[in-house]
Motif scaffolding. Structure first.
Motif, PDB file in Angstrom:
ATOM      1  N   GLU A  55      22.285 -27.435  -3.798  1.00 19.99           N
ATOM      2  CA  GLU A  55      23.153 -26.592  -4.613  1.00 19.99           C
ATOM      3  C   GLU A  55      24.506 -27.232  -4.898  1.00 19.99           C
ATOM      4  OE1 GLU A  55      22.681 -23.372  -5.875  1.00 19.99           O
ATOM      5  OE2 GLU A  55      20.567 -23.558  -5.324  1.00 19.99           O
ATOM      6  N   ARG A  57      27.378 -29.946  -6.142  1.00 22.38           N
ATOM      7  CA  ARG A  57      27.533 -30.830  -7.285  1.00 22.38           C
ATOM      8  C   ARG A  57      28.275 -32.077  -6.836  1.00 22.38           C
ATOM      9  NH1 ARG A  57      32.652 -30.624  -9.484  1.00 22.38           N
ATOM     10  NH2 ARG A  57      33.840 -28.788  -8.942  1.00 22.38           N
ATOM     11  N   LYS A  58      27.976 -33.166  -7.501  1.00 28.63           N
ATOM     12  CA  LYS A  58      28.633 -34.425  -7.170  1.00 28.63           C
ATOM     13  C   LYS A  58      29.971 -34.508  -7.900  1.00 28.63           C
ATOM     14  CE  LYS A  58      24.354 -36.597  -6.150  1.00 28.63           C
ATOM     15  NZ  LYS A  58      23.418 -37.661  -6.294  1.00 28.63           N
TER      16      LYS A  58
END
Length: 59
Positions: A55, A57-58
């Protein structure tokens, strides 16, 4: 939503085990939790941190 300081002290990134810091939101409210190590950003939904790597995010 405000995440208590004591809770932030015990939460850790599930990917690299580094501490998390609160980000986003208005004022003292946290919209996300960002890892201080790998940089993944975890969402906070309905006042509950979602600490799932899938879930996140980078940066």
């Amino acid at each position: 939503m405000k995440i208590d300081d004591w809770l932030l002290e015990i939460l850790a990134c599930p990917a690299c085990k580094s501490p998390l810091r609160a980000e986003g939101g208005a004022g003292d409210e946290a919209g996300e939790l960002a890892c201080t190590g790998c940089g993944l950003v975890y969402p906070v939904r309905d006042d509950i941190p979602v600490l799932l790597v899938d879930e996140a995010r980078k940066p």
